[in-house]
Design a protein around this motif. Structure first.
Motif, PDB file in Angstrom:
ATOM      1  N   PHE A   1      48.270  33.392  10.525  1.00 42.27           N
ATOM      2  CA  PHE A   1      47.778  33.909   9.253  1.00 42.27           C
ATOM      3  C   PHE A   1      46.462  33.245   8.867  1.00 42.27           C
ATOM      4  O   PHE A   1      45.560  33.870   8.325  1.00 42.27           O
ATOM      5  N   TYR A   2      46.330  31.947   9.165  1.00 42.42           N
ATOM      6  CA  TYR A   2      45.101  31.227   8.870  1.00 42.42           C
ATOM      7  C   TYR A   2      43.938  31.811   9.676  1.00 42.42           C
ATOM      8  O   TYR A   2      42.838  31.988   9.157  1.00 42.42           O
ATOM      9  N   ARG A   3      44.201  32.112  10.936  1.00 35.46           N
ATOM     10  CA  ARG A   3      43.146  32.665  11.792  1.00 35.46           C
ATOM     11  C   ARG A   3      42.619  33.979  11.247  1.00 35.46           C
ATOM     12  O   ARG A   3      41.450  34.288  11.383  1.00 35.46           O
ATOM     13  N   SER A   4      43.490  34.755  10.610  1.00 31.33           N
ATOM     14  CA  SER A   4      43.048  36.033  10.062  1.00 31.33           C
ATOM     15  C   SER A   4      42.653  35.900   8.592  1.00 31.33           C
ATOM     16  O   SER A   4      42.354  36.883   7.930  1.00 31.33           O
ATOM     17  N   GLY A   5      42.660  34.656   8.089  1.00 26.97           N
ATOM     18  CA  GLY A   5      42.208  34.396   6.721  1.00 26.97           C
ATOM     19  C   GLY A   5      43.227  34.709   5.647  1.00 26.97           C
ATOM     20  O   GLY A   5      42.867  34.847   4.482  1.00 26.97           O
ATOM     21  N   GLY A   6      44.506  34.790   6.024  1.00 27.27           N
ATOM     22  CA  GLY A   6      45.492  35.187   5.032  1.00 27.27           C
ATOM     23  C   GLY A   6      46.659  34.246   4.836  1.00 27.27           C
ATOM     24  O   GLY A   6      47.703  34.669   4.379  1.00 27.27           O
ATOM     25  N   CYS A   7      46.510  32.952   5.206  1.00 26.66           N
ATOM     26  CA  CYS A   7      47.622  32.026   5.030  1.00 26.66           C
ATOM     27  C   CYS A   7      47.703  31.584   3.576  1.00 26.66           C
ATOM     28  O   CYS A   7      46.734  31.062   3.029  1.00 26.66           O
ATOM     29  N   THR A   8      48.866  31.804   2.962  1.00 25.99           N
ATOM     30  CA  THR A   8      49.031  31.444   1.560  1.00 25.99           C
ATOM     31  C   THR A   8      49.650  30.063   1.377  1.00 25.99           C
ATOM     32  O   THR A   8      49.747  29.578   0.258  1.00 25.99           O
ATOM     33  N   ALA A   9      50.060  29.425   2.485  1.00 27.14           N
ATOM     34  CA  ALA A   9      50.699  28.114   2.392  1.00 27.14           C
ATOM     35  C   ALA A   9      49.690  26.982   2.221  1.00 27.14           C
ATOM     36  O   ALA A   9      50.031  25.906   1.759  1.00 27.14           O
TER      37      ALA A   9
ATOM     38  N   ALA B   1      49.264  24.699  12.575  1.00 30.93           N
ATOM     39  CA  ALA B   1      47.932  24.112  12.613  1.00 30.93           C
ATOM     40  C   ALA B   1      46.889  25.089  12.084  1.00 30.93           C
ATOM     41  O   ALA B   1      46.868  26.249  12.461  1.00 30.93           O
ATOM     42  N   HIS B   2      46.039  24.598  11.172  1.00 27.82           N
ATOM     43  CA  HIS B   2      44.939  25.407  10.667  1.00 27.82           C
ATOM     44  C   HIS B   2      43.687  25.050  11.450  1.00 27.82           C
ATOM     45  O   HIS B   2      42.904  24.192  11.052  1.00 27.82           O
ATOM     46  N   VAL B   3      43.521  25.709  12.570  1.00 30.77           N
ATOM     47  CA  VAL B   3      42.361  25.475  13.427  1.00 30.77           C
ATOM     48  C   VAL B   3      41.679  26.800  13.724  1.00 30.77           C
ATOM     49  O   VAL B   3      42.349  27.814  13.922  1.00 30.77           O
ATOM     50  N   GLN B   4      40.363  26.767  13.736  1.00 29.72           N
ATOM     51  CA  GLN B   4      39.606  27.955  14.099  1.00 29.72           C
ATOM     52  C   GLN B   4      39.494  28.001  15.610  1.00 29.72           C
ATOM     53  O   GLN B   4      39.177  26.989  16.225  1.00 29.72           O
TER      54      GLN B   4
END
Length: 55
Positions: free
Chosen positions: A13-21, A28-31
């Protein structure tokens, strides 16, 4: 049920810009690096990949 440590698994979700956590996300929040759009191994995510961390 065992709680596998997934802190090394990229958050989809972070990779697609939508992690709400946010910072409390267990993934892991890594690009991904340029040119590296590899999908996480579904078996590794479940903890059953025979290649382990070398996957």
């Amino acid at each position: 049920s065992s709680n596998a440590d997934v802190s090394h698994v990229p958050c989809k979700f972070y990779r697609s810009g939508g992690c709400t956590a946010g910072s409390s996300c267990i993934f892991a929040h890594v690009q991904p690096e340029a040119g590296q759009q590899k999908q996480p191994c579904q078996y590794f995510q479940k903890g059953s990949c025979k290649f382990g961390r070398k996957c």
